[in-house]
Design an enzyme around this catalytic site. Structure first.
Site, PDB file in Angstrom:
ATOM      1  N   LYS A  16       1.230  -1.297   0.005  1.00 18.51           N
ATOM      2  CA  LYS A  16      -0.079   0.148  -0.391  1.00 18.51           C
ATOM      3  C   LYS A  16       0.915   0.908  -0.364  1.00 18.51           C
ATOM      4  O   LYS A  16       1.686   1.127   0.701  1.00 18.51           O
ATOM      5  CB  LYS A  16      -0.998  -0.146   0.970  1.00 18.51           C
TER       6      LYS A  16
ATOM      7  N   ARG B  90     -10.146 -11.649   1.979  1.00 17.45           N
ATOM      8  CA  ARG B  90     -10.586 -11.904   1.572  1.00 17.45           C
ATOM      9  C   ARG B  90     -10.741 -14.291   1.718  1.00 17.45           C
ATOM     10  O   ARG B  90     -10.644 -14.953   1.478  1.00 17.45           O
ATOM     11  CB  ARG B  90     -11.693 -12.178  -0.025  1.00 17.45           C
TER      12      ARG B  90
HETATM   13  N1  BES Z   1      -8.457  -4.269   4.054  1.00 18.73           N
HETATM   14  C1  BES Z   1      -8.413  -3.635   3.304  1.00 18.73           C
HETATM   15  C2  BES Z   1      -9.738  -2.374   2.847  1.00 18.73           C
HETATM   16  C3  BES Z   1      -9.236  -1.466   3.539  1.00 18.73           C
HETATM   17  C4  BES Z   1      -8.976  -0.016   2.730  1.00 18.73           C
HETATM   18  C5  BES Z   1     -10.479  -1.242   4.833  1.00 18.73           C
HETATM   19  C6  BES Z   1      -8.916   1.220   3.907  1.00 18.73           C
HETATM   20  C7  BES Z   1     -10.249  -0.005   5.401  1.00 18.73           C
HETATM   21  C8  BES Z   1      -9.883   0.796   4.929  1.00 18.73           C
HETATM   22  C9  BES Z   1      -8.090  -4.652   2.237  1.00 18.73           C
HETATM   23  O1  BES Z   1      -7.400  -5.883   2.266  1.00 18.73           O
HETATM   24  C10 BES Z   1      -8.018  -4.693   0.629  1.00 18.73           C
HETATM   25  O2  BES Z   1      -6.140  -3.565   0.822  1.00 18.73           O
HETATM   26  N2  BES Z   1      -8.447  -3.968  -0.217  1.00 18.73           N
HETATM   27  C11 BES Z   1      -8.239  -3.613  -1.133  1.00 18.73           C
HETATM   28  C12 BES Z   1      -8.709  -4.474  -2.718  1.00 18.73           C
HETATM   29  C13 BES Z   1      -8.418  -4.435  -3.823  1.00 18.73           C
HETATM   30  C14 BES Z   1      -6.637  -4.653  -3.718  1.00 18.73           C
HETATM   31  C15 BES Z   1      -9.358  -5.199  -4.722  1.00 18.73           C
HETATM   32  C16 BES Z   1      -8.766  -2.492  -1.898  1.00 18.73           C
HETATM   33  O3  BES Z   1     -10.067  -1.869  -1.556  1.00 18.73           O
HETATM   34  O4  BES Z   1      -7.917  -1.851  -2.587  1.00 18.73           O
HETATM   35 MN    MN Z   2      -5.964  -5.165   1.867  1.00 14.75          MN
END
Ligand code: BES
Ligand code: MN
Ligand code: ZN
Length: 486
Positions: free
Chosen positions: A263, A337
């Site tokens: 990230k 997931r």
């Molecule tokens: N934990 C994150 C989702 C999230 C983001 C929760 C910001 C709360 C605040 C999750 O693991 C994630 O990174 N999801 C990605 C999925 C994508 C790679 C398909 C996302 O939402 O960007």
């Molecule tokens: Mn994630």
């Protein structure tokens, strides 16, 4: 916060609060205060406050009026919570350790009075254990609420709610703890301590056991972390012996860097609360066990840390889940997931639940869709979705259903494995739900609640300050009360 009941106002207390209905000041109120309230346009709206000084029995008191809104408002209990929360927000740090809540002559029922106390306690919660140089003016001073003149039955109504408050506070604590303190093993330890003596059973799977079970999906997420992964199950059997339990399953990613699909830096610290689903499950179980709910419930938490490392999984890796289905991991940041896939499958194999509800901070797209007002619900069962919605409306843990179906499901087909762990840019929260559904057995009522926008708040809200909200605990407690116990 300590809440106690008394016959009369303690001589030592200088801070007194009275709850007033909209448009109706308390009878016998001192003239200066009554006129002051009027000129300040204090109407008694829910959460509205007015304060002044009065002399009673030879003592000068700081007297607060807290509005509870219209007596016949359908949101009356929520409004009573607001009155309590407003008092806590205002008087938390003014130097007084004790607040007297004087309910003599108020129109409140016992249930409404207990709601005021719930608002007070929840809003007063703060977690300052790491702040060693705080100035005195910043410290929480309010420690005790003494209730006088309470309507009959208030104490019993409050006793019942203390378990709910403890559950919400436990969830907030877990969510607030940083990831160097709270990681899978220490999450388990914290639960062991907190559930000691409650009668709940604790079951833990370590990595060797998960490997034996074939949980390649969950374990793949933890490969880059020095912290070992865990599955934690907390079982409360307060219902009919042998009746199939209801399962709550929580995403417990104790920190989500994204892994190799790392990230961006700004805001990454937020990912300490990527265990918010598991935190809600733990808090709900504490509330249910505390009040000895007449229901069989199992709370399962998939606890993993997602880190980049030489041992971490790579984009393109194919893993085999416990269900036997294979997954192409196209993005290591879509890890929730992967954790839930094995946690959900194991839960169904192990406990044969009557229904499964999962909670997860699963997608950023959820925040884009619904903001911070509603969690997203995805379900294969209309009745279950409706029950969740109603429990949300009743408690303030609001949620809104979104669609799922085959047209979305096919977006996660993979050319090399049974599925891939991301869809395209479109409908990101729905394709995530479709992924989870592939791990739910046909015929099992299931709801997935994406709480990404709900577990943390950048500004103070109804019954919380900045930070962890405790979302989900009240929702689940109410769901159990209305649909399983009811
Ligand atoms: N934990 C994150 C989702 C999230 C983001 C929760 C910001 C709360 C605040 C999750 O693991 C994630 O990174 N999801 C990605 C999925 C994508 C790679 C398909 C996302 O939402 O960007
Ligand atoms: Mn994630
Ligand atoms: Zn995540």
């Amino acid at each position: 916060m300590h809440i106690q009941f008394s016959q009369s106002r303690p001589q030592s207390a200088r801070l007194v609060a009275q709850v007033t209905d909209k448009g109706k000041l308390p009878e016998g109120l001192e003239k200066a205060l009554a006129e002051g309230a009027e000129s300040a346009r204090f109407k008694g709206k829910a959460g509205q406050l007015f304060e002044g000084f009065v002399e009673r029995d030879g003592q000068v008191l700081r007297l607060a009026l807290a509005g509870a809104g219209d007596r016949n408002d359908e949101a009356r209990l929520a409004n009573c919570e607001k009155a309590g929360a407003a008092l806590a927000a205002k008087y938390q740090s003014i130097g007084d350790a004790e607040l007297v809540l004087d309910l003599a002559g108020s129109s409140l029922s016992a249930e409404e009075a207990a709601s005021v106390l719930l608002g007070l306690r929840l809003r007063n919660w703060r977690y300052d254990i790491y702040r060693t140089t705080m100035k005195d003016e910043q410290k929480v001073t309010l420690a005790t609420v003494t209730v006088v003149g309470a309507p009959e039955g208030t104490e019993a109504a409050w006793d019942e709610l203390t378990h709910l408050a403890a559950g919400v506070e436990f969830t907030r604590e877990l969510i607030t703890e940083p990831a160097n303190i709270l990681y899978p093993e220490s999450f388990v330890e914290r639960c062991r301590e907190r559930f000691a003596g409650t009668g709940a059973e604790i079951i833990v799977l370590d990595e060797a056991e998960m490997e034996k079970l074939g949980m390649g999906s969950l374990l793949g997420v933890g490969l880059g972390s020095d912290r070992e992964s865990r599955i934690l199950a907390i079982r409360w059997d307060g219902g009919e012996a042998g009746a199939a339990p209801t399962a709550f399953v929580g995403k417990g990613v104790t920190f989500d860097t994204g892994g190799i699909s790392i990230k961006p830096g700004p805001g990454m610290e937020d990912m300490k609360w990527d265990m918010g689903g598991a935190g809600a499950v733990a808090g709900a179980m504490l509330a249910l066990a505390g009040r000895k709910a007449k229901a069989n419930i199992v709370g399962v938490m998939g606890l993993v840390e997602n880190m980049p490392d030489g041992k971490a999984q790579r984009p393109g890796d194919v893993v085999t889940s416990m269900s036997g289905q294979t997954i192409e991991v196209l993005n290591t940041d879509a890890e929730g997931r992967l954790v839930l896939a094995d946690a959900l499958h194991w839960t169904q194999e192990e406990f044969k639940p009557a229904r499964v509800l999962d909670f997860a901070t699963l997608t950023g797209a959820m925040i884009i869709a619904l903001g911070h007002e509603f969690a997203g619900v995805f379900s294969n069962d209309d009745e279950l979705a409706r029950q969740l919605h109603e429990a949300g409306e009743a408690t303030g843990d609001r949620n809104w259903r979104l669609p799922i179906g085959p047209a979305y499901d096919k977006l996660i087909n993979s050319p090399i494995a049974d599925m891939k762990n991301i869809g395209g840019r479109a409908a990101g929260s729905i394709t995530a739900a479709q992924f989870l559904q592939r791990f739910i057995a046909d015929g099992t009522p299931w709801a997935h609640v994406d709480v990404a926008g709900m577990v943390w708040s950048d500004k103070p809200g109804r019954t919380w300050g900045k930070g962890a909200t405790g979302y989900g605990v009240r929702l689940l407690d109410r769901f159990v009360r209305d649909t399983i116990e009811g």
